[in-house]
Design a protein around this motif. Structure first.
Motif, PDB file in Angstrom:
ATOM      1  N   SER A  31       2.930   5.370 -12.276  1.00 21.62           N
ATOM      2  CA  SER A  31       1.833   4.438 -12.040  1.00 21.62           C
ATOM      3  C   SER A  31       1.226   4.014 -13.380  1.00 21.62           C
ATOM      4  O   SER A  31       1.006   4.849 -14.258  1.00 21.62           O
ATOM      5  N   CYS A  36      -6.209  -2.293  -8.021  1.00 19.74           N
ATOM      6  CA  CYS A  36      -5.437  -3.221  -7.200  1.00 19.74           C
ATOM      7  C   CYS A  36      -6.339  -4.381  -6.824  1.00 19.74           C
ATOM      8  O   CYS A  36      -7.562  -4.211  -6.683  1.00 19.74           O
ATOM      9  N   ASP A  37      -5.753  -5.552  -6.667  1.00 23.06           N
ATOM     10  CA  ASP A  37      -6.525  -6.711  -6.240  1.00 23.06           C
ATOM     11  C   ASP A  37      -6.594  -6.824  -4.721  1.00 23.06           C
ATOM     12  O   ASP A  37      -7.214  -7.756  -4.198  1.00 23.06           O
ATOM     13  N   GLY A  81       1.582   1.235  -8.979  1.00 29.71           N
ATOM     14  CA  GLY A  81       0.139   1.245  -9.189  1.00 29.71           C
ATOM     15  C   GLY A  81      -0.506   2.056  -8.089  1.00 29.71           C
ATOM     16  O   GLY A  81       0.128   2.984  -7.585  1.00 29.71           O
ATOM     17  N   GLY A  82      -1.684   1.666  -7.637  1.00 29.00           N
ATOM     18  CA  GLY A  82      -2.314   0.381  -7.636  1.00 29.00           C
ATOM     19  C   GLY A  82      -1.346  -0.784  -7.621  1.00 29.00           C
ATOM     20  O   GLY A  82      -0.259  -0.714  -7.110  1.00 29.00           O
ATOM     21  N   GLU A  83      -1.807  -1.874  -8.180  1.00 31.02           N
ATOM     22  CA  GLU A  83      -0.939  -3.033  -8.375  1.00 31.02           C
ATOM     23  C   GLU A  83      -0.565  -3.096  -9.857  1.00 31.02           C
ATOM     24  O   GLU A  83      -1.422  -3.424 -10.694  1.00 31.02           O
ATOM     25  N   THR A 113       5.270  -3.826  -5.926  1.00 32.45           N
ATOM     26  CA  THR A 113       4.150  -4.738  -6.134  1.00 32.45           C
ATOM     27  C   THR A 113       3.652  -5.284  -4.808  1.00 32.45           C
ATOM     28  O   THR A 113       4.379  -5.285  -3.810  1.00 32.45           O
ATOM     29  N   ASN A 114       2.403  -5.768  -4.804  1.00 31.12           N
ATOM     30  CA  ASN A 114       1.912  -6.461  -3.605  1.00 31.12           C
ATOM     31  C   ASN A 114       2.282  -7.941  -3.628  1.00 31.12           C
ATOM     32  O   ASN A 114       1.986  -8.669  -2.681  1.00 31.12           O
ATOM     33  N   SER A 342      -3.062   4.882  -3.859  1.00 36.41           N
ATOM     34  CA  SER A 342      -3.215   4.071  -5.070  1.00 36.41           C
ATOM     35  C   SER A 342      -3.448   4.924  -6.300  1.00 36.41           C
ATOM     36  O   SER A 342      -3.189   4.500  -7.428  1.00 36.41           O
TER      37      SER A 342
END
Length: 346
Positions: A31, A36-37, A81-83, A113-114, A342
């Motif tokens: 990570s 993250c968004d 991540g997170g992102e 990834t998102n 996350s």
């Protein structure tokens, strides 16, 4: 070559990291940020408190850490991540790690990834030697997407997927199967993915971290129910296709594509586990579902010599557990571990 000449010796293969159960650890998920968004309802709280930046490994430290694993036989490296693509200047890390692909020491550098930043970075990822990415996509419906992610822009993710495919990346879509939420979309998701040359993988919801909102037992859907629902529409046949991760794939006769299933609860994949995870703070988790961990940040920062770091990695792998203890039922209160996904890394 004269009689006394010797051909140059081939470079010795690094000694692999072997855990107590004889499993070679060749796959590391790293990570680069806990941020993250999105705020997906099964992944994190709506009002997350993120780590102070000083606690995160620098990109240079992440490169050094990854390189230490590669020197001990890691063949697959996944950035998470997170992102991961919201980390400032993250492509510096991808460019640095690409040298291990060029040398042949690393077989694969991948990304989860998102999709929100893929339109920006897809071509650059290809230039760094990334050949495939996993994109999390639980629904094709923009309104439902917004409800699940709380902050996500569905059109932006779709544009990211299109950009990744156009850049030549192989894309796999991942969807968490959520009871009463996206059950009606399993067939459309498979069609959408396969018609565009993408694999579609479904994942059971995992008991990681405290959440607001519905209990996970109310979200949880066993993969056998997902398969049964798909089998009402598609002809599914077993395949031995693998990507190095935990998914088990079936061929979809009607689309010519594949659908995968990740079953951490109903049929865990621990016996063949070749993976460990490192958080953005340098904490090494030998098992996603256990709290035991090793601090790699301290040896990274205490010495410019990699020997203490490698020693810490070896000591941690020597106590990798046989498996996790994930349970989701009415009698089990609270998550299996307190940290959110996350924080651990996807």
């Amino acid at each position: 070559m004269n009689a006394h000449s010797q051909p140059p010796a081939a470079a010795a293969e690094p000694a692999p990291l072997i855990d107590p159960f004889g499993r070679a650890i060749s796959y590391v998920r790293v990570s680069v940020t806990d941020r993250c968004d999105f705020r997906c309802v099964y992944c994190m709280s709506e009002h997350m408190t993120f780590l102070p930046r000083r606690d995160l490994l620098t990109l240079e430290e992440l490169d050094r850490l990854c390189s230490a694993f590669i020197a001990r036989g890691t063949k697959r490296l996944r950035i998470t991540g997170g992102e991961p693509l919201v980390r400032h200047d993250v492509m510096t890390l991808f460019r640095a790690l690409s040298r291990h692909l060029a040398s042949g020491a690393l077989e694969e550098l991948t990304l989860t990834t998102n999709g929100s930043q893929l339109a920006r970075f897809a071509s650059e990822l290809v230039d760094c030697g990334v050949k495939r990415v996993n994109v999390s996509l639980d629904t094709l419906d923009p309104g439902r997407f917004r409800a699940l992610t709380r902050t996500g822009d569905h059109a932006r993710v779709m544009a990211g997927v299109d950009a990744a495919l156009a850049a030549g990346l192989r894309v796999k879509l991942n969807a968490v199967a959520l009871k009463g939420v996206n059950e009606d979309e399993f067939v459309p998701l498979v069609r959408f993915a396969n018609e565009r040359g993408m694999d579609m993988t479904f994942i059971e919801v995992m008991p990681l971290g405290e959440l607001e909102g519905p209990d996970r037992i109310d979200q949880y859907l066993p993969m056998r129910e997902v398969r049964d629902r798909l089998a009402e529409t598609f002809t599914l046949t077993e395949t031995d296709y693998r990507t190095g991760g935990p998914a088990r794939y079936m061929r979809v006769s009607e689309t010519g594509g594949r659908v995968g299933f990740i079953t951490p609860l109903t049929h865990n994949f621990c016996e063949s586990c070749n993976r460990v995870r490192v958080t953005c703070t340098g904490t090494l988790y030998m098992c996603l579902g256990q709290e035991d961990a090793a601090d790699l940040r301290a040896p990274l920062r205490e010495s410019a010599d990699d020997a203490p770091l490698v020693a810490a990695i070896e000591a941690a792998i020597a106590r990798k557990p046989k498996g996790h203890d994930f349970v989701i039922d009415r009698a089990t209160q609270g998550p299996a571990v307190s940290r959110h996904m996350s924080m651990t890394g996807g």
